[in-house]
Design a protein around this motif. Structure first.
Motif, PDB file in Angstrom:
ATOM      1  N   ALA A  14       0.843  -1.199   0.000  1.00  0.00           N
ATOM      2  CA  ALA A  14       0.000   0.000   0.000  1.00  0.00           C
ATOM      3  C   ALA A  14       0.879   1.249   0.000  1.00  0.00           C
ATOM      4  CB  ALA A  14      -0.903   0.006   1.228  1.00  0.00           C
ATOM      5  N   PRO A  15       0.459   2.322  -0.667  1.00  0.00           N
ATOM      6  CA  PRO A  15       1.255   3.551  -0.668  1.00  0.00           C
ATOM      7  C   PRO A  15       1.436   4.081   0.750  1.00  0.00           C
ATOM      8  CG  PRO A  15      -0.501   3.657  -2.299  1.00  0.00           C
ATOM      9  CD  PRO A  15      -0.788   2.460  -1.456  1.00  0.00           C
ATOM     10  N   LEU A  16       2.629   4.575   1.043  1.00  0.00           N
ATOM     11  CA  LEU A  16       2.836   5.235   2.324  1.00  0.00           C
ATOM     12  C   LEU A  16       1.924   6.452   2.417  1.00  0.00           C
ATOM     13  CD1 LEU A  16       6.702   5.202   2.925  1.00  0.00           C
ATOM     14  CD2 LEU A  16       4.998   3.506   3.555  1.00  0.00           C
ATOM     15  N   PHE A  17       1.544   6.791   3.625  1.00  0.00           N
ATOM     16  CA  PHE A  17       0.687   7.951   3.834  1.00  0.00           C
ATOM     17  C   PHE A  17       1.372   9.184   3.250  1.00  0.00           C
ATOM     18  CE2 PHE A  17      -1.002  11.310   6.787  1.00  0.00           C
ATOM     19  CZ  PHE A  17      -2.307  11.255   6.317  1.00  0.00           C
ATOM     20  N   PRO A  18       0.730   9.864   2.306  1.00  0.00           N
ATOM     21  CA  PRO A  18       1.417  10.916   1.556  1.00  0.00           C
ATOM     22  C   PRO A  18       1.342  12.310   2.156  1.00  0.00           C
ATOM     23  CG  PRO A  18      -0.716  10.515   0.564  1.00  0.00           C
ATOM     24  CD  PRO A  18      -0.597   9.558   1.723  1.00  0.00           C
ATOM     25  N   PHE A  19       0.768  12.449   3.359  1.00  0.00           N
ATOM     26  CA  PHE A  19       0.632  13.775   3.967  1.00  0.00           C
ATOM     27  C   PHE A  19       1.472  13.838   5.243  1.00  0.00           C
ATOM     28  CE2 PHE A  19      -3.404  12.921   1.774  1.00  0.00           C
ATOM     29  CZ  PHE A  19      -3.433  14.005   0.898  1.00  0.00           C
ATOM     30  N   ALA A  20       2.144  14.944   5.441  1.00  0.00           N
ATOM     31  CA  ALA A  20       2.937  15.134   6.654  1.00  0.00           C
ATOM     32  C   ALA A  20       2.029  15.521   7.812  1.00  0.00           C
ATOM     33  CB  ALA A  20       3.990  16.215   6.427  1.00  0.00           C
ATOM     34  N   ARG A  21       2.488  15.225   9.011  1.00  0.00           N
ATOM     35  CA  ARG A  21       1.705  15.556  10.209  1.00  0.00           C
ATOM     36  C   ARG A  21       1.376  17.040  10.251  1.00  0.00           C
ATOM     37  NH1 ARG A  21       3.223  13.942  16.474  1.00  0.00           N
ATOM     38  NH2 ARG A  21       1.512  15.078  17.465  1.00  0.00           N
ATOM     39  N   ASP A  22       2.333  17.872   9.876  1.00  0.00           N
ATOM     40  CA  ASP A  22       2.135  19.321   9.978  1.00  0.00           C
ATOM     41  C   ASP A  22       1.532  19.932   8.720  1.00  0.00           C
ATOM     42  OD1 ASP A  22       4.267  19.035   8.283  1.00  0.00           O
ATOM     43  OD2 ASP A  22       5.687  20.203   9.500  1.00  0.00           O
ATOM     44  N   ALA A  23       1.041  19.062   7.790  1.00  0.00           N
ATOM     45  CA  ALA A  23       0.423  19.590   6.573  1.00  0.00           C
ATOM     46  C   ALA A  23      -0.902  20.274   6.873  1.00  0.00           C
ATOM     47  CB  ALA A  23       0.212  18.465   5.560  1.00  0.00           C
ATOM     48  N   MET A  24      -1.520  19.904   7.989  1.00  0.00           N
ATOM     49  CA  MET A  24      -2.782  20.521   8.397  1.00  0.00           C
ATOM     50  C   MET A  24      -2.541  21.276   9.695  1.00  0.00           C
ATOM     51  SD  MET A  24      -6.482  18.674   9.083  1.00  0.00           S
ATOM     52  CE  MET A  24      -6.518  18.052   7.397  1.00  0.00           C
ATOM     53  N   SER A  25      -2.973  22.509   9.753  1.00  0.00           N
ATOM     54  CA  SER A  25      -2.746  23.329  10.942  1.00  0.00           C
ATOM     55  C   SER A  25      -3.608  22.844  12.106  1.00  0.00           C
ATOM     56  CB  SER A  25      -3.078  24.793  10.646  1.00  0.00           C
ATOM     57  OG  SER A  25      -4.480  24.940  10.445  1.00  0.00           O
ATOM     58  N   ALA A  26      -3.189  23.207  13.300  1.00  0.00           N
ATOM     59  CA  ALA A  26      -3.964  22.853  14.489  1.00  0.00           C
ATOM     60  C   ALA A  26      -5.352  23.483  14.428  1.00  0.00           C
ATOM     61  CB  ALA A  26      -3.225  23.300  15.748  1.00  0.00           C
ATOM     62  N   ALA A  27      -5.439  24.691  13.894  1.00  0.00           N
ATOM     63  CA  ALA A  27      -6.733  25.365  13.796  1.00  0.00           C
ATOM     64  C   ALA A  27      -7.665  24.612  12.850  1.00  0.00           C
ATOM     65  CB  ALA A  27      -6.543  26.806  13.329  1.00  0.00           C
ATOM     66  N   GLU A  28      -7.106  24.124  11.735  1.00  0.00           N
ATOM     67  CA  GLU A  28      -7.923  23.376  10.782  1.00  0.00           C
ATOM     68  C   GLU A  28      -8.376  22.037  11.385  1.00  0.00           C
ATOM     69  OE1 GLU A  28      -9.831  22.279   7.124  1.00  0.00           O
ATOM     70  OE2 GLU A  28      -9.386  24.146   8.210  1.00  0.00           O
ATOM     71  N   ARG A  29      -7.489  21.394  12.129  1.00  0.00           N
ATOM     72  CA  ARG A  29      -7.890  20.149  12.800  1.00  0.00           C
ATOM     73  C   ARG A  29      -9.014  20.430  13.792  1.00  0.00           C
ATOM     74  NH1 ARG A  29      -4.098  16.243  11.552  1.00  0.00           N
ATOM     75  NH2 ARG A  29      -2.021  17.044  11.072  1.00  0.00           N
ATOM     76  N   ASP A  30      -8.891  21.520  14.545  1.00  0.00           N
ATOM     77  CA  ASP A  30      -9.929  21.878  15.510  1.00  0.00           C
ATOM     78  C   ASP A  30     -11.259  22.123  14.808  1.00  0.00           C
ATOM     79  OD1 ASP A  30      -8.095  21.679  17.559  1.00  0.00           O
ATOM     80  OD2 ASP A  30      -7.735  23.848  17.705  1.00  0.00           O
ATOM     81  N   ARG A  31     -11.200  22.816  13.669  1.00  0.00           N
ATOM     82  CA  ARG A  31     -12.425  23.131  12.939  1.00  0.00           C
ATOM     83  C   ARG A  31     -13.099  21.859  12.446  1.00  0.00           C
ATOM     84  NH1 ARG A  31     -14.507  23.221   8.222  1.00  0.00           N
ATOM     85  NH2 ARG A  31     -12.637  22.410   7.203  1.00  0.00           N
TER      86      ARG A  31
END
Length: 287
Positions: A126-143
């Protein structure tokens, strides 16, 4: 030898279909090795996938194993009844800063990989997860969390490996320890969107809680041992001795699998094969 000192083996199928000859080999090897070492044999039902696991398949598992001549200790552990154990382990990993929320859908992951020719794959293909942990901001995760969007929890593999350092495991028949390579798996899911655990997390937690000393399973899971050793180290869980046995293949050279419709033990029984016949086909004797 007291029960406390006896080796503990386990056969741990998922009740998402009927057992086939490959399962029989693994179950029989566990039973034979437990018998040879004066050990105990456990049966664990790995039923954390509510969309695929069925009570009728669990009943069929026990029926097939008994027909093969196996016996195991009761009660049987069902993973779905112990999600709190997995949640406590997950909380410990989160407290170390090693877990993050992943809102990306399978379609988003697929599209991202398609735009990156030659993107690396994990040992399962399976392809490795292609997104970095910090690709999404904390504010966006909260939203997105506040909006009720589903998310999986992933292990920050680079950070986890940096914390743990080099790891190995011990494999039956090999004099030297095997070097673990958890980085080959990328940021694995350790809690799924629909259930608060994953195969990797549940298997190491349950093995530890059940006191499993010997893990005997197919060589298709050998690479996953790298992730399991990492989780064992981080959670301060004991390390079992591992045995990864050769797989049975079909006429096309594929490993036997429920997903490709490999002939079930029930079907073999219905055409008149005896338990001794099936044990012979699996290449394992209980004598």
């Amino acid at each position: 030898m007291t029960d406390h000192a006896r080796p503990i083996f386990r056969f741990a199928p998922s009740p998402n279909g009927l057992l086939h000859l490959g399962h029989a080999r693994s179950a029989l090897l566990n039973a034979a090795m437990a018998r040879a070492q004066g050990g105990r044999l456990l049966l664990r039902i790995e039923d954390i996938d509510p969309s695929r696991c069925r009570p009728e398949f669990e009943a069929a598992i026990e029926e097939d194993l008994a027909w093969l001549g196996l016996d195991w200790e009761r009660p049987v552990r069902r993973q779905s009844e112990h999600l709190d154990d997995h949640a406590r382990a997950l909380k410990r990993l989160a407290a170390m800063g090693l877990v993050y929320e992943s809102f990306e859908t399978r379609a988003e992951i697929r599209r991202a990989v398609e735009t990156r020719p030659g993107w690396p794959r994990d040992p399962d293909g399976a392809p490795l997860f292609p997104f970095a942990r910090d690709a999404m901001s904390a504010a966006e995760r909260d939203r997105r969390r506040a909006a009720g969007e589903p998310f999986a929890l992933r292990l920050d593999m680079a950070r986890a490996v940096g914390r743990a350092g080099p790891l190995t495991w011990h494999e039956t028949g090999q004099a030297a320890p095997v070097a673990a390579d958890p980085l080959a798996w990328g940021d694995v899911v350790i809690a799924r969107k629909e259930v608060p655990t994953s195969y990797h997390l549940a298997v190491v937690v349950d093995d530890a809680l059940q006191g499993v000393t010997h893990v005997v399973r197919g060589e298709d899971l050998k690479a996953a041992t790298s992730v399991h050793r990492l989780l064992q180290h981080l959670l301060k869980l004991p390390e079992p001795l591992y045995t990864h046995h050769a797989l049975l293949l079909d006429a096309e050279g594929r490993k036997l699998s429920k997903s490709i419709g490999s002939r079930s033990l029930r079907a073999l029984r219905e055409v008149g094969l005896s338990p001794a016949d099936v044990r012979c086909m699996a290449g394992v004797s209980l004598e």
